[in-house]
Each structure stands twice: as C-alpha cells, then as structure tokens.
Design an enzyme around this catalytic site. Sequence first.
Site, PDB file in Angstrom:
ATOM      1  N   GLU A 113       0.843  -1.196   0.000  1.00 29.65           N
ATOM      2  CA  GLU A 113       0.000   0.000   0.000  1.00 29.65           C
ATOM      3  C   GLU A 113       0.878   1.247   0.000  1.00 29.65           C
ATOM      4  O   GLU A 113       1.996   1.214   0.482  1.00 29.65           O
ATOM      5  CB  GLU A 113      -0.844   0.057   1.286  1.00 29.65           C
ATOM      6  CG  GLU A 113      -1.549  -1.222   1.615  1.00 29.65           C
ATOM      7  CD  GLU A 113      -1.967  -1.289   3.083  1.00 29.65           C
ATOM      8  OE1 GLU A 113      -1.790  -0.291   3.806  1.00 29.65           O
ATOM      9  OE2 GLU A 113      -2.469  -2.355   3.479  1.00 29.65           O
ATOM     10  N   LYS A 115       2.127   4.697   1.543  1.00 34.48           N
ATOM     11  CA  LYS A 115       2.149   5.194   2.920  1.00 34.48           C
ATOM     12  C   LYS A 115       1.858   6.691   2.878  1.00 34.48           C
ATOM     13  O   LYS A 115       2.707   7.489   2.506  1.00 34.48           O
ATOM     14  CB  LYS A 115       3.513   4.945   3.550  1.00 34.48           C
ATOM     15  CG  LYS A 115       3.584   5.336   5.005  1.00 34.48           C
ATOM     16  CD  LYS A 115       4.921   4.919   5.602  1.00 34.48           C
ATOM     17  CE  LYS A 115       4.944   5.091   7.113  1.00 34.48           C
ATOM     18  NZ  LYS A 115       4.468   6.396   7.554  1.00 34.48           N
ATOM     19  N   ASP A 117       1.208  10.485   3.837  1.00 35.68           N
ATOM     20  CA  ASP A 117       1.850  11.388   4.782  1.00 35.68           C
ATOM     21  C   ASP A 117       0.757  12.199   5.471  1.00 35.68           C
ATOM     22  O   ASP A 117       0.426  13.305   5.071  1.00 35.68           O
ATOM     23  CB  ASP A 117       2.810  12.311   4.034  1.00 35.68           C
ATOM     24  CG  ASP A 117       3.853  12.890   4.951  1.00 35.68           C
ATOM     25  OD1 ASP A 117       3.876  12.496   6.135  1.00 35.68           O
ATOM     26  OD2 ASP A 117       4.635  13.729   4.498  1.00 35.68           O
ATOM     27  N   TYR A 223      -8.155   7.487   4.228  1.00 37.01           N
ATOM     28  CA  TYR A 223      -8.067   6.145   3.647  1.00 37.01           C
ATOM     29  C   TYR A 223      -7.945   5.138   4.773  1.00 37.01           C
ATOM     30  O   TYR A 223      -7.167   5.358   5.716  1.00 37.01           O
ATOM     31  CB  TYR A 223      -6.824   6.004   2.760  1.00 37.01           C
ATOM     32  CG  TYR A 223      -7.039   6.428   1.326  1.00 37.01           C
ATOM     33  CD1 TYR A 223      -8.150   5.973   0.603  1.00 37.01           C
ATOM     34  CD2 TYR A 223      -6.123   7.257   0.688  1.00 37.01           C
ATOM     35  CE1 TYR A 223      -8.334   6.359  -0.718  1.00 37.01           C
ATOM     36  CE2 TYR A 223      -6.299   7.636  -0.633  1.00 37.01           C
ATOM     37  CZ  TYR A 223      -7.412   7.179  -1.324  1.00 37.01           C
ATOM     38  OH  TYR A 223      -7.593   7.545  -2.623  1.00 37.01           O
ATOM     39  N   LYS A 314      10.529   3.487   2.987  1.00 36.74           N
ATOM     40  CA  LYS A 314      10.412   4.939   2.842  1.00 36.74           C
ATOM     41  C   LYS A 314      11.130   5.458   1.597  1.00 36.74           C
ATOM     42  O   LYS A 314      12.198   4.970   1.240  1.00 36.74           O
ATOM     43  CB  LYS A 314      11.030   5.618   4.073  1.00 36.74           C
ATOM     44  CG  LYS A 314      10.293   5.346   5.372  1.00 36.74           C
ATOM     45  CD  LYS A 314       9.225   6.396   5.602  1.00 36.74           C
ATOM     46  CE  LYS A 314       8.692   6.381   7.018  1.00 36.74           C
ATOM     47  NZ  LYS A 314       9.484   7.157   7.949  1.00 36.74           N
ATOM     48  N   CYS A 408      28.774  45.248   7.673  1.00 37.75           N
ATOM     49  CA  CYS A 408      29.224  44.109   6.896  1.00 37.75           C
ATOM     50  C   CYS A 408      30.140  43.249   7.759  1.00 37.75           C
ATOM     51  O   CYS A 408      31.096  43.764   8.343  1.00 37.75           O
ATOM     52  CB  CYS A 408      29.960  44.593   5.652  1.00 37.75           C
ATOM     53  SG  CYS A 408      30.848  43.288   4.789  1.00 37.75           S
ATOM     54  N   CYS A 411      33.885  43.479   6.089  1.00 41.26           N
ATOM     55  CA  CYS A 411      34.717  44.680   6.044  1.00 41.26           C
ATOM     56  C   CYS A 411      34.259  45.760   7.020  1.00 41.26           C
ATOM     57  O   CYS A 411      34.927  46.779   7.184  1.00 41.26           O
ATOM     58  CB  CYS A 411      34.758  45.252   4.629  1.00 41.26           C
ATOM     59  SG  CYS A 411      33.204  46.005   4.109  1.00 41.26           S
ATOM     60  N   CYS A 426      26.196  45.782   1.175  1.00 41.17           N
ATOM     61  CA  CYS A 426      27.376  46.290   1.867  1.00 41.17           C
ATOM     62  C   CYS A 426      27.874  47.488   1.071  1.00 41.17           C
ATOM     63  O   CYS A 426      28.065  47.400  -0.133  1.00 41.17           O
ATOM     64  CB  CYS A 426      28.448  45.202   1.921  1.00 41.17           C
ATOM     65  SG  CYS A 426      30.103  45.837   2.217  1.00 41.17           S
ATOM     66  N   CYS A 432      35.768  46.143   0.216  1.00 42.12           N
ATOM     67  CA  CYS A 432      35.330  44.974   0.978  1.00 42.12           C
ATOM     68  C   CYS A 432      35.959  43.714   0.369  1.00 42.12           C
ATOM     69  O   CYS A 432      35.733  43.419  -0.797  1.00 42.12           O
ATOM     70  CB  CYS A 432      33.809  44.857   0.940  1.00 42.12           C
ATOM     71  SG  CYS A 432      33.184  43.403   1.800  1.00 42.12           S
TER      72      CYS A 432
END
Length: 832
Positions: A113, A115, A117, A223, A314, A408, A411, A426, A432
């Site tokens: 069957e 499975k 969720d 189900y 699974k 930042c 820098c 920045c 930088c």
Amino acid sequence: MSPSPAQRAEVLRRQIDEAGKAYYDRDEQLIPDAEYDRLVRELEALEQAHPELVNADSPTQRVGGKAASRFAEVRHAVPMLSLGNAFSDEEVQDFVRRISERLRRDTVRFSAEPKLDGLAISLRYESGRFVQGATRGDGTMGEDVSANLRQIKVIPHTLQGSGWPQVLEVRGEVYMARADFEAYNADARLHEGKVLANPRNAAAGSLRQLDPKMSARRKLSFYAYGIGEVRGGELPPTHSATLAQLNEWGFPVSELCQVVEGGEGLLAYYRDIGERRDGLAFDIDGVVYKLDDRAGQEQMGFVSRAPRWAIAHKFPAQEQTTTVEAIEIQIGRTGAATPVARLHPVAVAGVIVSNATLHNADQIERLDVRVGDTVIVRRAGDVIPEVVSVIADRRPAGTSPWRMPTECPVCGSEIVREEGAAAWRCSGELSCPAQRKEAIAHFASRRAMDIDGLGDRFIDLLVETEVIRSPADLYTLTIDDFLLVKFVLDSERESIDSDLRAIIATDANERTRDLFGKESDVKSAFDPVNLAGDAWRAYVFGLLRQSGATFDWPKKHARKWAENLRDAINASRTPTLERLIFALGIQHVGESTAKALATWFGDLELIRHLPWPLFKRVPDIGGEVARSLGHFFEQPGNQEAIDALLQVGQVRISDAHPPSAKLRDGLDFAQLLVEAEIPGITRLRAEKLVAMLPDAASVLDAEPVQLVAAGLPNEVALGVADWLDHDGHGPMLLKADEYRRTLLERAPEATSQSEGPLEGQTVVLTGTLAQMSRDEAKERLEALGAKVAGSVSKKTSFVVAGTEAGSKLTRATELGIDVWDEDRLVAFLAAH
DNA sequence: GATCCTCGAGTTCA
DNA sequence: CTCGAGGATC
C-alpha cells in the site's frame, strides 16, 4: 414586513439542522459548504446581537459553541503500533527472508500500500454507528477527536451493507489532498490567514482544532488501511480481503493497494509507486508491505512495539525538519547581503543539507525564522534547499526576531538598503574583501575570462594575503607567487626553503624576527591557523614576494599545477570584447547585455568613455542599465583597473570593430538632448533650441535668457540651466556630443546585412543534447540569425528539446509551440 | 499604467 | 531553478 429576529433565527436553525442531519445521518449534502457556513455565521451574528434568543438547542451551541479546552484521552483497546522502516532494497529483502524462513514458505504474498503522509487515527463503530475517533497519540493513549472526524465527508457515520461486527475499530490515515491544501493556502493568503507549511501539517493542525467549525473548513480526506479491536463478528482471513470488505462497508481504500509476491514483487511495486508519486493527488512518504494472511501475521508476532509482519519502505525524504544553528549573511559580488541559515545537517532527498538560503530580509520576516527554531527544509523539485516554514510549537524560549546586521561582517562597512529595493547591500564596494573576491571570481569564471583552474578557494587566499587586489593583478603573478600561496593551503608541507629563512632572519622588522627568527617557530608561524585573516599575514607575504625568493619546497606536481595555472591565465589574455565587458562585473550587465554592447559599439575605448545616455541607443538597454554603466565608468578606480588590464596585464581584445551603423539612426544633436533626459526637453523643444544654439558648447554657455529666446518656456529654461549646473551634467553633455560625432564618423554607412535563415526567430533550448553542448547549439543558432532565449513564451518560434527536457517542454506543449528534437536541429544546422 | 517577457543574480552539493 | 526587476509594448 421583514421577519423579526426571533423568526429569522428560527428559520436559520431549521435550515441548519436539516442540512446537518442529512449530512451526518444520511451522508447527503443538501446545501453547499459555503452556504452552510453562511447560514451558521448569520445565526451566530443574530444570537450575538440578541442573547435572549440563544437556547441549548441552537446548532451554534452544538456544533461549536463552547468548545472543550482540550481533548479527552482515549485508551486504544488494541494498541496502534508503529512500523519498522526500510530504506534500501537489501533491508526489504531481509524482511522477506525473515518471513519466509520463519513461516517455511517459498513464496510469500504481501499486501502493498502507499504510505500516506498524514495522521493515523482509529475509528470506533458500535452496532454499525460511528461512536468515537481518536488520534494515535503514543500508541496506547490518544485524543478524542470525534467531533472533528465527523466533519470529514468520506468517513461514514453509519456502516453500509451488512455483516459488520458488533464492535469494529477501523484504522487509517487522515490527510489533506494537495489540491485542497493549495486552495486552502491560496485563500489564507488572500485573507491574510495563516499559511500552512505542508499538507501533513495542515491535516494534523485541522484535526487538533478545538473548534470543529474550523476543522470543517479545511477539506480533509481519509483512507482505511487496517483494523483494531473487533468483537462480535468475523473479518476475512487476509489483509487484502479485509480492505475490500471495509470498502464495501463504506470506507475509502486506496486504489493503489495491491497484492504482490516475494521481494521482487515488493521492489517492483516500490519503484512503480515512486514513479507515480508526483502525479498523485496526495503526498506519500513511502509504501507499506504487510504479510497478507492473518494466520501468518499471528505466527510472526511482534518485536517491542512493531509487528514483524509489516514494514514501511520509505522514499528518501523531500522534506525534513531540523534546527537553525545560526543565521549568517553572505556578501555577493554586487555587495548584496544574503542571509543564509546554517542548519543542523539533515538528509533531504538523498543529500546532506547544512545550508539553506533565506533569500532576503523580507523572506525572513515573512517566515519569522529565528536562531534556535525548528524548521521544515525542502528541496523542491530541483536541487536547492530552502526553508519552508518554522514549527512554531517548537520555538525555544528567549528568542527574538532576526535583524539584518548594520555592518558588513567582512569589512565593517555599513549595510544599507536602497529605497524600494528588497536587497540590502554592503556599502564597502571594492574595499570589501568579500566583494573583491567575488569580483575576481566572476572575472575568472568560465563565461567571462575563462581562467581554468583558478578556484574559489585559491582566489580567497590570493585576496586575503593581498597578493592580488584586482583582476589585473592576476596577470602579474609568477609561478613562485602561486607556490607561495599554495604553500599555505598545503597542510602536509615538511620543510621551508633556507632562502626563505634567511630573508625572514634578515628582515629589518623586529616583529618578523621575533616571529620567524627562531627556526623552531617557522613552521608554526606558517600554520594556517596562525596566519588566518590577518593583515600581518599580508605583510609577510609582501615581504616574501619582494625578496624574489625561490622555493625548493614544492613537490613536482605542485610546480606542474602552477605552470598550468600560469598558462591558463596567459591564455585568457585575448578575450572577445563581450567577454571582457561581462568580466568587469558591472551591475545589471550580464552576458546578454555585454554581448549587445560589444556588437553595437564594437570597441572598448568607445564604451568606457561613452557618456551614459548614449547607451540607451542599444535595444534592451534602458535608463537603469545605462546609468549603471555610467556609474561604473565614472569611478576612477574602475578606469584604472581597465588600464591596468590593458597595460600591465597585456590584455588584448580580439574582436574590435567599428560601431554599428544603426547607432547613427536619427542621432543628431537635438536627439541627443532628448536622450540625455534633460527635464522638460521634448523632441520639439530640442529642435527649437538647436536652431539657435547648434552645438553643445553654445548650449552650455547659454544664459537662461537665451534659452527662453530659443523658444523654451521660462520654467523649462530654468530647469535646463539648473540641470546643466548639476552633477557634472554639463561636461557630460559636451562629451556626449563629441562621442556622437565619433559614432557618426566611425560607423559605416548602413549596409543591408545578409539575413540568416532564422532571422527574427526566437528559439529556446531545453534538456540535454547528445551531439553538442547547449552553448554550442546556441552559438550556431545565433550565427543563423536566431535569438536564443531562456524561457518559453508566446513569442517563441520553436523549442529544441534534448533528453530529460523538463518544464520548458511542458510549457511549449501547452502553448502549442513547435518542438524540434535534436536530430532535426542537427539536420537543419548541417543544411545551412 | 498595466502586462508580458527577458535578463541578472544568487544558490547547494557531490 | 527561481525571484525580482528592467525594458518593451500596448
């Protein structure tokens, strides 16, 4: 005369009662849900306004009313067990072997069957009537959610047919179909309600709603897959027959249930369901195998809390929960600050995920992700992990909303948000290091200068040690430089060349001697840990480079590597114009804009000095992109960097050519004034102006009075004078006119080009091509005049689909667009 | 001003 | 691949 409130309330109660009875007792729906809801709401409003009308019989009291503060506990007469899990084929085969050995059977029949969720529940029927429904809970004790379960239409209130046992417990899964989930969320978004993370959570949340009305609004399904307590009756001797029986009594049973034989049968079923998974109406997280005959089941028995006769196989999880360990920001090439969630590593759809993008600050705010939160992570359809939602119940105490840092992390410059934009940036620009690294990595990337072998990791180090500061510096590096930097990377280095020690020992700087003077310290001083992120390291590297030391240290393969890198850098010295422009990394200028610039202007000198309004002459370049180009070339640093590339770096563009003749179309001085976007200047006014002031110099020198005399209204004249005084607009206009003339001089007369067979056609490539790369196909199609676009739209002429074509092919079919296979493309290319 | 289309930019892991 | 935003077009 309109009815009194009392009369109206009476009418409403009768309608609601009738509809409710029909629904609960006979499974009939007299009126649509929405109508039912409306009636109930009207009655509620009425009762609120006239409390004297409320009586105990009112449906509002029965359906919702004062809901219980929590659910009653229910003890399961037969425990609701959990299942063992299998993740691999081997584990499934082991499961089958255990059964066939213990039962001494050669072939074993299973009921297989899907499975679902969702949420496991147990439904209790006495004398054929639904009496109680409970959640699984811990397996022995669950919660009584009967009221909510009654709202689920597919769960029978009375059993159909005959022959049912006196007491019957049916077990199964409550779930929310994908379509219902989508519809619910679409509605929630529209009404600013709570958006649910996934169908599973939606189902669980709905069942646990204390108010059945809330629960009723969410469409749940069910189900049946098994049984619990049975008294006063018999069930068929196999699981599959039991399911068929349950179906006859009125329970939905999945059509995907199947009887299969042996391990091979199970695995074939698993693969079959796996392939159909995306097309199902509901989410599943695997399949379940149960030994079909009950006699066998009893013989197999149980281990602790799970039956030995059943197992869940699974699928690799596509969604997982994990915790947020930190939220950091990354600085991109353009300075964009992108928040990234550092996650506790978790397997999602087959790979270990430890980072997930949070896109931008808005996204974090929307989800309210905080450090310490438990979150749901998904790799939706594609590859890239994202945080779907936060599980609010599992938030630890003492968290606070995440805030974009103001500085930042790399820098220390301020992080600012442009007005109206989603992105924070920045402000450090090229000061930088993060932006410098990214800029250089972009420069060297395959689609730009294509310097093979220059990886991110190595670029990081080059920048951190300040061996390079700009792309041009790449071209000055020697093999020794590479080896020196590699030296830091290589954890297995054994010795340091004596030359190096000598230089260190004789350096005038005391600190150098202190640190490196003693031989025993030399190794540790070079340890990456001690060198990490430090201006000191940069200093030492500078010293070593200046000394001109050579290294014996590197092993042979390292020298070979360095030579290869040098060759790759040398090979990149003759780029096409379009690659070089793209490599510069100008904001808003990607591959396609770079290509347009290259083909229209044909010459780097022209482009790098062009006043920005003229960029708008190129199709697909508008104000924003033109301004961005202007901004880039206005920065002296950028111009110096280009000079450095050309002079020090000896970079030579391989394909300079005169600008396109089309650029001169209608480009007189008046038009230039219009295109410079001077406030108030229309074509008509520009023409008047030029009649009196025919060149840029005279316009610049003009007083407002003269502008008025040239036919401009007072206000416009003042505006123009103001504009010319501001932000260097005046000189720019002068330059623009100069370049206009250059364009006119250098561009050839328009010649009718020979048109390719695909001129004017837009082509989209998708899937994997076997005989050529996507890039190659693109080039060859473009050579024939086609435009190769990235996405399918109405305008697409045809789509070339290779193998494993995805959404683009689907879309092409939807829109009824021609689809070519690879053979047709190859044949077409060969013919032209 | 709205709408459609395309481009740019950012992203993860083996 | 997806999102956001720029450009073109009506």
